[in-house]
Design a protein around this motif. Structure first.
Motif, PDB file in Angstrom:
ATOM      1  N   THR A  97     -19.508  -8.116 -23.735  1.00  0.00           N
ATOM      2  CA  THR A  97     -18.287  -7.790 -24.477  1.00  0.00           C
ATOM      3  C   THR A  97     -18.177  -6.294 -24.739  1.00  0.00           C
ATOM      4  OG1 THR A  97     -18.344  -9.939 -25.539  1.00  0.00           O
ATOM      5  CG2 THR A  97     -16.990  -8.265 -26.597  1.00  0.00           C
ATOM      6  N   THR A 132     -19.532  -3.797 -23.186  1.00  0.00           N
ATOM      7  CA  THR A 132     -19.301  -3.032 -21.961  1.00  0.00           C
ATOM      8  C   THR A 132     -18.004  -3.454 -21.290  1.00  0.00           C
ATOM      9  OG1 THR A 132     -20.517  -4.635 -20.646  1.00  0.00           O
ATOM     10  CG2 THR A 132     -21.782  -2.803 -21.545  1.00  0.00           C
ATOM     11  N   THR A 133     -17.296  -4.420 -21.882  1.00  0.00           N
ATOM     12  CA  THR A 133     -16.024  -4.955 -21.370  1.00  0.00           C
ATOM     13  C   THR A 133     -16.162  -5.581 -19.980  1.00  0.00           C
ATOM     14  OG1 THR A 133     -15.076  -3.017 -20.254  1.00  0.00           O
ATOM     15  CG2 THR A 133     -14.825  -3.111 -22.631  1.00  0.00           C
ATOM     16  N   VAL A 134     -17.363  -6.048 -19.614  1.00  0.00           N
ATOM     17  CA  VAL A 134     -17.512  -6.760 -18.344  1.00  0.00           C
ATOM     18  C   VAL A 134     -16.820  -8.127 -18.451  1.00  0.00           C
ATOM     19  CG1 VAL A 134     -19.133  -7.906 -16.789  1.00  0.00           C
ATOM     20  CG2 VAL A 134     -19.618  -5.603 -17.601  1.00  0.00           C
TER      21      VAL A 134
END
Lengths: 272, 272, 272, 272
Positions: free
Chosen positions: A200, A202-204
């Motif tokens: 979350t 790292t916005t992966v």
């Protein structure tokens, strides 16, 4: 010129004066890339069964070349490090970062002939050959600049890593306590929650694990939004260090071209 | 030197002059990290059942140490804040940010002995111990610089938060009206739409909720592209603040170093 | 002071001199936020059925207040725009950005009483009330700075939008031709491929659509990596504009405090 | 003025002096955009069957216009490149980047009349028409600035690409060895692992492939966190280059404006 000096010049990447030097340089580089491609293709089962012998010949050939290169580098180490005694120069090379990489990329081949070792371990050890890729761009000025920037911002980046770790631990522990009751499988322990937190922040967002409770979604949203700030922080640090470094280099060039700076008391150059 | 002064020096992080000071500092730091690891491992059911007693001993030991540390800090608070009266210094520490963290990390243990309290609440309260991690890097110059940058850009970042909130509310409300008819389950209310909006604007994109209608996809695309700008804005703000801060610090250093200028060779002041 | 002037002062956000001014300002702000929360909660079916009458009273009350505010603003427009004739000042306000927002946030309520209109359209029109949120932070210096930065970089950002559009169209068309045969459902047309392209370039990656062929995956990887550059470009533009703007503001302050600059030929101030 | 010169002026984008020039410019631009829209709509099966003849007429019309434009550009190439001999000017245009694009956007139409060719290949070749979009913004100053920034940072960005490639290869090879046993389908070979690595490092995270083993998740987390640094690096490079370029341009303007300094009120040079 002695033969040893000539051989040293051949493998020394700093000076590619004549065609022979350049040939050795490009030959080694090509061999590194071929090894990576071979490692890549070997992982395809059908290709591996079909070209097993070809891969074996590439392996043997590379090991011979890399072994010879390694021995030459030990032999000519005193020409590389001229300021220390010959035997110390050899030890210096052997324990240098590049020396260890050179050794690690050949040693897994010889190991099974000396000691009993699991084949799976050998396969992992062979991956060290990938580190040879690091040698390809060693003399690029841009790489030096980037390394300089990272060296300059080391403590700032470490603090960013600390802040990120803190945020990860805090949000993972909180999320585990929030979601564990609703999703005992997905958020089985803080380890799994940490996997969610990394994905979350790292916005992966793979989508294999995410909160389903209302309060969990709110926390997740806050973490994701903080993720934006987390990208902004190292970017700001590196941007400013880059600008600094470029301005510093320009001013240094300017100053050194302007004049020397002598101390009126002892007559020596202060800048040195 | 009085005993009270000696004890204060032991727990004061600002000065680690002798081995005893450093030992106390590293001991407390290690204990904080061990507590975090224990909290982490306890969440694994099989580990928790197996090592329950070990975790209990770590708990007891930590509470004793942290309680003693808390009491010492209250006792020696007048040496920390020398400019106020002793009783005021104690109150100042108790209500300081670090004082509250210190209290919160021990108090959940004692609570059940005094008042009736739900065990689940205790478990959440114990998470306050994680805040002790904040104490680990308190004296880092890089952390101070980052905090300075955030303080300097506070109003700019607040406006960014406002713009982001606005964008989230607008897009969530729009998307709810667009997708509700096609996906009455997924976009059941604006709350769910807000969850989608955060996942899209931050580019996390778990994939649990996304538009399926044509117009919904167009809106989603626009929001995602605006997400790029949303990353650019705080990054630009922080970058420029970082550059500002570094230049400001350098000019300050420059000015103070202009007053005296020593030759690195003979150690004398050049200006004299 | 005339009553009209006093009423104007009450609703003028630029000057909150006395308690009455501040009260009107915070009252309107609170009402805007209450409206947003009501809009939000109404979307929850169970809340809506339970508190239908409450929402209706909020609606009526807000419409009355906002309508009165709108009429007062028209009435006192000549005090806002003092340099034009009264009737022109009124038209100027009515057709100003804020004037249109003020009208749009009340007009959907009255419409059904005058013309036959679909209730769904009314629901969408009511969303214009959200735009009132834009009024909350109108006088923030940080917001002005951010708007200034966007104005300054408008043409650079437009070009970035052009480059992004180009990249999206190129990759979507290519991907449609590559994946259409393998996934005729998912990549049914270029529109769907564009949806994939946006999700990939912005790194959202919901996971509802992605390539499965080898060549499609390679193209997807290239697009995703270009996505990093796409984030870097506007960030670089905005960072540099931010630094520019801050330095420009500082120099302007410096210069104006130093001296005026008169033309020796005509005696006028050049800076004006 | 000769007729050839007049025709050259019509198609020359650098000068749109009169209405005819502007008309030709906007006509060609509109035709490019219509072609893109047609290509887009043709991919929808139902639209394609319904408007097949319309698309055919657009095709014929565009090919005629683009062919005429191409021939005119060859014919008037000596007016574009005045410093070389006429026949050399023509070759120069034909082999210029824009000349090749102009040719590629018409040649796929004529090919089937001369050689036997697969219809699928024709369809792919027709995509070259999209490259004409590149002509739309050719004379924008912002685009020139962005291109200048990319040219200036070329070697830095190449090194970033090298670092990213290295990271991708290393993590893909490692992940293949870690996850292959647990997920022989998903991580079947290093190619699939590379697909995972790109999706993770760029933070796209479709969710079609992700690690399930503990060690795989840790590696994935590290890669995702490094992904933040990977975004920071090019952003820092481009930001600093942007600031450099703008400051360079301003200093150039400053210098040239220092030579003469006109008063904005009377139009005379202040320095005289």
């Amino acid at each position: 010129m002695k033969i040893r000096q000539q051989i040293y010049n051949l493998i020394d990447e700093n000076q590619n004066n004549n065609k022979a030097d350049a040939f050795v340089h490009y030959f080694i580089s090509a061999l590194i890339i071929i090894n990576v491609i071979a490692l890549f293709l070997e992982s395809y089962e059908n290709i591996n069964t079909k070209y097993k012998t070809l891969f074996w010949y590439i392996e043997i050939f590379s090991i011979i070349i890399f072994s010879i290169e390694y021995l030459i580098r030990i032999w000519t180490a005193d020409l590389e490090y001229k300021d220390v005694k010959p035997y110390k120069a050899r030890l210096k090379y052997i324990f240098s970062f590049m020396g260890i990489i050179d050794l690690l990329s050949v040693v897994p081949f010889y190991l099974p002939y000396f000691i009993k070792i699991d084949l799976r371990v050998i396969r992992v050890l062979r991956l060290f050959r990938l580190l040879r890729l690091l040698k390809l761009n060693r003399h690029s000025n841009s790489l030096k600049l980037i390394l300089q920037v990272f060296k300059r911002t080391k403590s700032d980046i470490l603090i960013t890593v600390f802040i990120v770790s803190l945020l990860l631990i805090l949000s993972a522990t909180l999320m585990y306590n929030i979601e564990n009751a609703a999703q005992p499988e997905a958020f089985a322990n803080i380890g799994e929650a940490l996997w969610w937190a990394v994905a979350t922040l790292t916005t992966v967002g793979y989508g294999d694990i995410y909160p389903i409770t209302g309060i969990g979604k709110i926390l997740s949203g806050v973490i994701a939004l903080l993720g934006i700030g987390i990208v902004a922080l190292p970017t700001g640090i590196i941007s400013s260090a880059y600008i600094e470094e470029i301005q510093y280099n320009r001013e240094k060039t300017k100053k050194s071209s302007e004049e020397q700076c002598l101390c009126p008391h002892c007559g020596k150059d202060i800048k040195k």
